[in-house]
Design a protein around this motif. Structure first.
Motif: not given
Ligand SMILES: Nc1ncnc2c1ncn2[C@@H]1O[C@H](COP(=O)(O)OP(=O)(O)OP(=O)(O)O)[C@@H](O)[C@H]1O
Ligand SMILES: [Mg+2]
Lengths: 281, 579
Positions: B304-308
């Motif tokens: 999630g962090i990566y995509l955000s």
């Protein structure tokens, strides 16, 4: 207007370079002369490709040009609709007339001239468009946009070229999907769609198999009543079958121009005899 | 008869001559060209390897840059404690001063290893505490390391990354010590909401009022220029503008007050953080952009962090001197510039080539022109940039300004670098490619096609329009694709004619006339240069360089894919063509 008789009276015209003068015995058409060529010379740069060619193409008849490769048949044919204009360093001399009007000269409208002559090439050259667009191309060139008119012209030209039955359901398909023989008939349809007076054909059957060739020959037979046809061919049987008059050329010179039957059965010139009996060429 | 005999004799001697030559039977290696084939294959493999290696480097570094890494807390031999993300480890040669200060056995170890030791680069963040984002820690100074779960990594809108603990938050006048993640999230959402509202007021409403005030000023200036200063018309315009301006200024003040109040509310939500050494700092929670407990995130959260992060990178504007935030304006600028360039270069190149190939009389002059065109492709691109600035911007743009925008002067409108001039400069730069490939494509159209058309009574122009150009289109497209790829990757001339480090506005927006070709813009290529070599610290820019390069590569690839698809569609139209 020069007639065949007049030429005969003048004949033999001396070419003046040691070659025998042309022998003339053409069949004359009741319609008269369509194209008259007098003392026509043509040079590609320094080399002369046509020497003093004089002949009269009879209206409503099929005239075939025969002769060994490189003798200048295509050059002569392409001079008639000035296709040779595209070539740099080309020079011509002499008088060529279509129904009495000169072909060469500064005030000649080449485009109008070409519209009076359809041309069929050695290799079928359909455009990368649909079949219908190919056939109606001459009309498009004239600015015709009326759909009904185009459709009618398309149908009658395709019927004239004996292709209608085969393609009537796929008029909007690419013309490149047709077979070689069909493509060549398409090109004939394209050539006659513009309603020309003369059809020029440069070895139209050389890329085709015997059956396709036969169809084209039949077609020529049918078209003959409507158009004056000049056809270049290497196939002497073909020339004998389809043409009324035959012109035999050799090394850029017109050796004999006469009734086809005579040329093949009883040639008046020794060179013609050697060629048609297969002793050279 | 005599001739015949001698001829035959000649022939005989020739025949015996042939048989006398001792022909080499079979074929040897050189004759079959095998070594050549190997050499060709080898050089191809070498080239491919370099390209693949290059792509792998960009892709690996670009794709991993945003992956959340764990935070390591390192206790050093001198008692100092440091928390940071390990970035990379390398071997190095410690100086003798370094060596003198370490225990004897460690020194002996290093000396045994030919004086080489290893060190690790940590991203320690907290620029506001340490005045440094990164630190090298030699192996021999590390006593122990740990991964405590309560450490947070916070991306902030100011001062960059913070690594440490969140001590307390202050929401609605109440202080919560050691807030749970849920509490922090709630407070953060509240702060974010306020911030969004304030930004709407500041950016959109205040901006609109500002430009309206500016428009009034320009009206007066225009009237002065048209009727002369002090003329009744100018006076009337000035009076009208004064009334309108007073009203607008009132609006402005009201909006500003509103925004100020908003900001006060927003800044009332505060957070107190402490870095690993215990130093504390108190600032508005709205400064938090993204935060997570780096050592306590699940794989899903990491994804999630990566995509955000990717989303932020692709969709937002840069922050912190371009080293943080996104590159959306640069992506957009690159895209718009490339498209405008292609739109400009296509007609110029194609028409030029058409004239050269089809109409111009082939002779010395045309050959000379052709040589010049080919050589233009070899002129250094920076020269085009100088020309673009000197001619397009100053001469052309200057006269456009004097004619159409006199009221803006002395502020230039078109009289300085901008999107239009940059695109024109690149069009000029790439036009030789288009001309050369178009000429080739035109020459490759079979003669039989042209003759067929001319025999139908078509004019030269009709033949070109209906037969030659459609046939040549795939080849022309290839040239355009090459030009586009070259143009999209070009940076040097752009630095002079309109690309800026940070553009305040996008070249396309909702304000009439929607496409603002005079605006300066951002460009990915220049962004790479700027982030990598012009920023506060090159280590912070390093990952951004890779990510931006990756984006640029993908963008060029995407543009090419689109145009190659178009070309193939055109080609398919001619499939089955037997000539
Ligand atoms: N574009 C050209 N430039 C120079 N010489 C040419 C050109 N076209 C034809 N020639 C020459 O003119 C002569 C006649 O050529 P032409 O094509 O008319 O022969 P042809 O009778 O049609 O032969 P074929 O039966 O092989 O088609 C040949 O010697 C040829 O080399
Ligand atoms: Mg020929």
């Amino acid at each position: 207007m020069a007639t065949a008789t007049a030429l005969k009276d003048d004949a033999p015209i001396a070419t003046g370079d040691g070659y025998d003068p042309t022998v003339y015995h053409p069949v004359e058409s009741p319609g008269g002369v369509e194209i008259s060529i007098r003392n026509f010379n043509l040079w590609y740069g320094q080399s002369q490709a046509l020497h003093n060619v004089s002949m009269e193409v009879q209206k409503g008849m099929v005239t075939s040009l025969i002769g060994p490769s490189g003798c200048g048949k295509s050059t002569l044919l392409r001079s008639l609709n000035r296709m040779n204009d595209l070539i740099d360093h080309l020079r011509v001399q002499g008088d060529v007339r279509l129904s009495g009007e000169p072909l060469f000269g500064p005030q000649v409208d080449v485009i109008a001239l070409r519209k009076r002559m359809g041309m069929v090439f050695q290799k079928p050259n359909p455009f990368p468009m649909s079949i219908a667009e190919n056939v109606t191309y001459p009309l498009k060139v004239d600015g015709v946009t009326n759909k009904k008119l185009l459709a009618e012209a398309c149908e009658s030209a395709l019927k004239g070229a004996a292709l209608w039955e085969e393609v009537k359901n796929r008029l909007n398909d690419s013309a490149l999907g047709l077979s070689g023989g069909q493509q060549q008939r398409l090109c004939i349809a394209r050539a006659i769609a513009g309603n020309p007076e003369v059809l020029l054909m440069d070895e139209p059957c050389s890329a085709l198999d015997p059956i396709a060739t036969m169809r084209i020959e039949q077609l020529i037979e049918e078209l003959k009543s409507t158009y004056t046809i000049v056809i270049v061919t290497h196939n002497m049987q073909q020339a004998a079958r389809v043409s009324d008059n035959t012109a035999f050329m050799y090394l850029g010179r017109l050796i004999e121009y006469g009734a086809t039957k005579e040329v093949f059965t009883n040639p008046h010139s020794k060179r013609t005899e050697e060629y048609v009996t297969g002793r050279f060429g | 008869m005599v001739d015949m005999v001698s001829g035959e004799m000649n022939m005989n001697s020739k025949v015996s001559g042939v048989s006398a030559i001792n022909r080499h039977k079979g074929s040897d290696l050189a004759a079959r060209g095998e070594p050549m084939v190997w050499a060709m294959g080898g050089s191809l493999a070498f080239g491919l390897m370099m390209i693949l290696g290059f792509l792998a480097l960009i892709f690996w570094n670009g794709l991993t840059a945003f992956w959340p890494k764990p935070i390591e807390v390192v206790t050093m031999t001198d008692g100092r404690v440091i928390a940071g993300e390990p970035v990379r480890t390398e071997s190095y040669k410690p100086t003798s001063a370094d060596l003198a200060s370490i225990p004897a056995e460690a020194r002996a170890k290093i000396e045994a290893n030919a004086g080489m030791s290893e060190r690790t680069l940590y991203r320690i963040g907290n620029f506001d505490f340490y005045s440094n984002d990164f630190e090298w820690l030699p192996f021999f100074t590390v006593k122990s390391s740990a991964h405590p779960k309560d450490l947070m990594l916070v991306e902030r809108s100011e001062w960059g990354v913070f690594i440490g603990k969140v001590e307390s938050i202050l929401v609605d006048g109440k202080t919560v010590s050691n807030p749970s993640l849920a509490q922090l999230d709630a407070a953060d959402e509240q702060a974010r909401d306020l911030r969004r509202q304030r930004q709407t007021i500041e950016r959109d409403k205040v901006g609109a009022v500002n430009s309206a005030i500016n428009a009034e000023r320009l009206k007066v200036r225009k009237a002065e220029l048209a009727y002369g200063e002090g003329s009744p018309e100018a006076k009337a315009a000035a009076d009208a503008a004064a009334v309108e301006t007073t009203r607008l200024t009132g609006d402005f003040d009201r909006l500003s007050a509103e925004a100020l109040a908003m900001r006060a509310k927003e800044e009332a939500i505060r957070v107190k953080v402490a870095e690993i050494g215990g130093q504390e700092k108190d600032f508005p929670l709205a400064n938090f952009v993204r935060y997570y407990a780096a050592n306590d995130v699940s794989l899903f959260q990491k994804i999630g962090i990566y995509l955000s992060r990717w989303w932020e990178f692709l969709s937002t504007e840069p922050r912190e001197a371009n080293t943080e935030g996104g590159v959306w304006p640069a992506i957009f600028g690159t895209l718009v510039m490339t498209v405008v360039m292609s739109v400009l270069v296509a007609p110029f190149g194609v028409v030029g080539a058409l004239y050269l190939r089809e109409y111009a009389k082939q002779g010395t002059l045309v050959s000379l022109v052709r040589i010049c065109v080919n050589n233009l492709a070899g002129v250094p691109s920076i020269v085009y940039g100088v020309f673009g600035l000197g001619f397009f911007a100053y001469v052309l743009g200057g006269s456009i300004d004097r004619t159409f925008f006199p009221e803006y002067l002395p502020n230039p409108t078109f009289g300085t670098g901008g999107l239009l001039w940059a695109s024109l400069t690149l069009a000029l730069l790439t036009v030789p490619v288009v001309i050369v490939s178009t000429e080739e494509a035109l020459a490759a159209v079979p003669r039989s096609m042209r003759e067929g058309s001319l025999a139908c009574g078509a004019s030269k122009w009709q033949t070109i329009k209906w037969i030659v150009l459609p046939r040549a289109m795939p080849g022309i497209m290839t040239g355009l694709i090459l030009a586009m790829a070259r143009g999209a990757g070009e940076v040097a001339p752009l630095m002079i004619v309109g690309v800026v480090k940070l553009a305040p506005q996008l070249p396309v927006d909702g304000v009439f006339p929607f496409i603002h070709l005079e605006r300066s813009f951002m460009h990915l290529g220049f962004h790479i240069y700027d982030v990598g070599f012009q920023s506060r610290n090159s280590e912070a820019g390093r990952s951004m360089v890779f990510v931006t390069a990756l984006v640029l590569l993908v963008l060029v690839l995407a543009l090419n894919t689109v145009s190659i698809n178009v070309r193939n569609r055109l080609k398919r139209k001619f499939a089955g063509d037997k000539f």
